[in-house]
Enzyme design. Sequence first.
Site, PDB file in Angstrom:
ATOM      1  N   SER A  66       6.436   5.733  -1.876  1.00 16.69           N
ATOM      2  CA  SER A  66       7.705   6.467  -1.838  1.00 16.69           C
ATOM      3  C   SER A  66       8.652   5.738  -0.893  1.00 16.69           C
ATOM      4  O   SER A  66       8.206   5.078   0.054  1.00 16.69           O
ATOM      5  CB  SER A  66       7.482   7.898  -1.339  1.00 16.69           C
ATOM      6  OG  SER A  66       8.713   8.504  -0.975  1.00 16.69           O
ATOM      7  N   TYR A  76       3.683  12.933   5.113  1.00 21.56           N
ATOM      8  CA  TYR A  76       3.913  12.296   3.817  1.00 21.56           C
ATOM      9  C   TYR A  76       4.309  10.836   4.005  1.00 21.56           C
ATOM     10  O   TYR A  76       3.817   9.947   3.301  1.00 21.56           O
ATOM     11  CB  TYR A  76       5.004  13.057   3.072  1.00 21.56           C
ATOM     12  CG  TYR A  76       5.234  12.575   1.659  1.00 21.56           C
ATOM     13  CD1 TYR A  76       4.288  12.813   0.666  1.00 21.56           C
ATOM     14  CD2 TYR A  76       6.412  11.904   1.299  1.00 21.56           C
ATOM     15  CE1 TYR A  76       4.492  12.384  -0.630  1.00 21.56           C
ATOM     16  CE2 TYR A  76       6.628  11.477   0.010  1.00 21.56           C
ATOM     17  CZ  TYR A  76       5.668  11.717  -0.954  1.00 21.56           C
ATOM     18  OH  TYR A  76       5.875  11.292  -2.254  1.00 21.56           O
TER      19      TYR A  76
END
Length: 274
Positions: free
Chosen positions: A164, A180
Site C-alpha cells: 500500500s 497497517y
Amino acid sequence: MNTDYMSIMKSYITDTRSLEDMLYVKGKVAIVTGGTSGLGFCVAQRLCQGGAKVVIAGSTDEKGQVAERLLRDQNYEAIFCKTDLRKDSDVKELVSFTSKTYGSVDILVTSGGSWSFAHIQDLPEEEFIKTLDINLVGAYRCAKYVSKYMIEHQIKGKLVLVSSNVAFLSFPVFGGYAHYAASKGGVVSMTQEIAKELKRYGIMVNSVAPGSMWTPGCLTNGPVSSLSCEKQQTMMAEVMATPLEQPSPTADSVAVVIYGLCTHMSDGMTGECV
C-alpha cells in the site's frame, strides 16, 4: 557480414515470444488471496480473462461462494478455497489444493489483508499483532509455500505481493494507521529480499503499492472496535477529513497493473514496487 552480428540479429527473431504469449496467461494456474472481494476479485477476473485457472482464497464461505459463482457465470475456470492466512496449515493446504485441482501453481497474488484505525496511544497490541499476522506474515506464508512448490517443479513463476502507498505516505490526516503501515512497509522490504533469493530459479517477485480504492472492504473496516464510542467517532471524523485522490483509482485499474506483473511482460522485472 560478421557472423556473430548475424547470429545476434537472427536471435531477435527466433527467441522472441509472440505478442499473444506475452500478453496472456493461457494455461497458467494462479492463486489469489483475498480473491473473494474488492481488489483481489478484480485481479482474479483479469487473470481469468487472460486464460488462467484461478483459485480464490478467502476466510469467509459466503463471500467465497458468491465470488466463485460470479466468475463461473462468465465461463471462467475459478474455484474458492477457504483459507485463514493466520494459519500456516491453511496456507500450506491452499497450495496443495491448487496443485491437486488444476495441476500447477504458476502465479501468486497476495491481496488478502486487514485494516483498522486507532491512534498509537489507543492501539491494542492484539490489533497490531493481528494486522501484521494477516498482511505481512500471511504474505510470507504464501510466498514460502508457493516458491517451494515452484522450485520443486521447476516453474518460472510470478509472485506479486500487494502492499500500500501508506508504506511511504502517512494516512489519514491525523494518523491512526501505524499497524497497517508497518505491515505494508514490511511487504515491500520482504519482496526485495525474496526477489534476490528466487531470481536464480527464474521466479520473479514484485510488489504493488496502490492508494485508496472504493471496495466492499471500505464499508466494513473502521476504527478498532474496542475503542470507546467517543474515540471511534473522533477517529471516523478524522478519516473522513482525508482528501481523496482525484480521480480516485478503481480497483480494476490496480488489478490491470498486477495482471501485467503476472505475464511475460514482466520477465525482466523483479524486486520492484509499483
